[in-house]
Design an enzyme around this catalytic site. Structure first.
Site, short mmCIF file in Angstrom:
data_model
loop_
_atom_site.label_atom_id
_atom_site.label_comp_id
_atom_site.label_asym_id
_atom_site.label_seq_id
_atom_site.Cartn_x
_atom_site.Cartn_y
_atom_site.Cartn_z
N HIS A 20 0.87 -1.18 0.00
CA HIS A 20 0.00 0.00 0.00
C HIS A 20 0.91 1.24 0.00
O HIS A 20 1.77 1.38 0.87
CB HIS A 20 -0.92 0.00 1.23
CG HIS A 20 -1.91 -1.13 1.20
ND1 HIS A 20 -2.16 -1.93 2.30
CD2 HIS A 20 -2.69 -1.59 0.19
CE1 HIS A 20 -3.07 -2.83 1.97
NE2 HIS A 20 -3.41 -2.66 0.71
N GLU A 23 1.68 3.64 3.27
CA GLU A 23 2.04 3.06 4.58
C GLU A 23 3.56 3.10 4.67
O GLU A 23 4.26 2.26 4.10
CB GLU A 23 1.44 1.65 4.69
CG GLU A 23 -0.09 1.72 4.58
CD GLU A 23 -0.79 0.36 4.66
OE1 GLU A 23 -0.11 -0.66 4.88
OE2 GLU A 23 -2.02 0.34 4.50
N HIS A 115 3.25 -3.50 6.58
CA HIS A 115 2.09 -2.60 6.56
C HIS A 115 2.01 -1.72 7.79
O HIS A 115 2.60 -2.03 8.82
CB HIS A 115 0.80 -3.44 6.48
CG HIS A 115 0.57 -4.06 5.14
ND1 HIS A 115 -0.30 -3.56 4.23
CD2 HIS A 115 1.15 -5.14 4.57
CE1 HIS A 115 -0.28 -4.31 3.13
NE2 HIS A 115 0.60 -5.27 3.32
N GLU A 177 2.00 -5.65 10.72
CA GLU A 177 0.97 -4.59 10.64
C GLU A 177 1.15 -3.70 11.86
O GLU A 177 0.65 -3.99 12.94
CB GLU A 177 -0.41 -5.25 10.63
CG GLU A 177 -1.58 -4.32 10.45
CD GLU A 177 -1.74 -3.84 9.02
OE1 GLU A 177 -1.48 -2.65 8.78
OE2 GLU A 177 -2.13 -4.65 8.15
#
Lengths: 310, 310
Positions: A20, A23, A115, A177
């Site tokens: 992404h 990020e 992420h 994450e």
């Protein structure tokens, strides 16, 4: 499951930053590693860093045409080139070509994916399911050796669902994450944390490759059971926010009757489920458009068999 | 300056939400007020809510073509329609037509503008300069009556610089800048805080309109003196992050020799100025592209003359 399993050593390992494009921890880490590849070398292997979605990174947006990290399904990977297809479909086929093909013997042994989330999920470790033996051992090793913060395990695959994430093209994978971090922002504390978690994971692979025997263990993990949308007006616009008592409470118990939303006029909306759940991705910026206010998770203990290399 | 000033009562007051289309507190507040206009009425006046940048709001991005809140200068406001001009130039002329024209007698008496930042700036009140008498009295009133959190005053106009913000089309204005909140996210706590701050500001206008005499006072405020860019590689890419010791320390003293950046390899970069400053907008997501790691502020005490209506 057998009490102990033997797997081949890992020689082909990759890490994606910027799957992404907004990020930033993984984007700046991958760029840093591309300039300084020695940091990703160990005695028995080296990791190949790459930028997941270069066009999105350049524009500093999550994606250009569609979410790359939902594009690694048979439907998209087996599609033929078309003029009007989203950039991410082209890019997914490229990545599958380079690090896969998904499900094949030639595929990379392992892929990390980096992420960030705006939710307060800490140093979250995402694995497809508890049946992924090597990633579960890696999580266990990280939880034991990276002690600066808790590292909750998030099992993302719903029953019967096809895997769709970038690291599903490799034979196994782990997603880091880290949050909370706003989109388009790099925080030094989370950057350092992500780098240290990666170093810890590579230490695990090195030990595994060199023949260390990892015994069976019991481990706690959160398994997704569904997703909760925001309340909405009839025109589709959201009509309520995550309740202040739920905001930032990722992986904490939410009981039937607890408040989950607050309307813009100030009324509370309560959780109507029958059982205690453990929400995650609470108020994640990118999930408004996916109609997800939070993921509904159950907490379980899993018995993981022992592991050593062939 | 005179010891006391008399100004006309305020009858035409507006509030913009979504001047930046991904700063959600003001967007959802403005939409809420458009559905429930009574909340913005007082005995002597009512506030007109509007969406600053509807196209950016629809796409949930800061702007479509160029930053709307830097477009209210003579250059753009007096430009003639052109086919290839950015949407925001068209929109700025529209807003100037409706709530201005800037600098004219017909202009609105007051305009509020609602913003969020990813920086830890709390409930920040932004005014062009300490010479704006009515906004400074409004800030003083808010600081006295809204006691749930500190409300630092940020004076944004550099000497000799033309005003460029949306509320510069009105005769006076105040910007609320609430953070930290990620872009594209609405947090219930900040939403409530912004609504309460607005209610407090409207109470002040109502008192002023009804003839309350506001005596002179001394007040502390932060005045911008310049901006600090990130260190960069020769290709323009940033080579360091805001230092963890500076992150989230908006409006706190930064002394010569204190660390301000940390390179991706871990080296510290120290502040080389000669005097203590008070950084703000530290690590704001939208300012990477503006080449601003933080705004350099000085802290001053100002003497503000008394105020009452004509």
């Amino acid at each position: 499951m057998a009490a102990s399993c033997r797997l081949k050593p890992l020689s082909c390992v990759a890490v994606s930053g910027g799957t992404h494009g907004n990020e930033m921890s993984g984007i700046f880490l991958a760029k840093h590693w591309l300039r300084n590849p020695m940091e990703l070398r160990r005695g028995s292997f080296a990791v190949t860093p790459f930028l997941g979605n270069p066009r999105a990174i350049e524009k500093c947006v999550r994606y250009v045409g569609r979410d790359l990290n939902r594009t690694f399904t048979t439907e998209f990977l087996s599609s033929t080139e078309a003029e009007d297809e989203p950039y991410e479909v082209v890019r997914a086929r490229e990545i599958n070509q380079t690090y896969g093909p998904k499900g094949s013997a030639q595929a990379f042994d392992f892929m990390f994916d980096l992420h960030n989330t705006t939710a307060n999920m800490g140093a979250c470790l995402i694995v497809d399911s508890e049946e992924s033996l090597l990633p579960m051992h890696m999580c266990h090793y990280i939880q034991t050796h990276y002690t600066r913060s808790p590292c909750p395990i998030y099992l993302y695959k719903l029953p019967g669902e096809e895997t769709y994430s970038i690291n599903s093209v490799a034979k196994a994978g782990l997603t880091l994450e880290l949050g909370p971090q706003p989109q388009q922002v790099v925080r030094a504390d989370l950057f350092t944390q992500m780098r240290d978690l990666m170093a810890c994971a590579l230490d695990f692979i090195e030990l595994f490759n060199k023949g260390t025997v990892f015994p069976a263990f019991e481990i706690e993990a959160y398994k997704i059971t569904g997703r909760m949308d925001y309340p909405r007006y009839s025109d589709g616009e959201i009509s309520a926010m995550v309740h202040p008592k739920l905001q930032d409470k990722d992986f904490l118990p939410l009981n039937p009757g607890d408040p989950i939303f607050q309307t813009f006029s100030g009324e509370e909306i309560l959780y109507e489920g029958n059982t205690t759940i453990y929400p995650a991705f609470i108020n994640e910026a990118a999930y408004y458009e996916k109609k997800v206010a939070f993921a509904k998770m159950e907490k379980h203990m899993f018995s993981i068999p022992g592991l050593q290399r062939e």
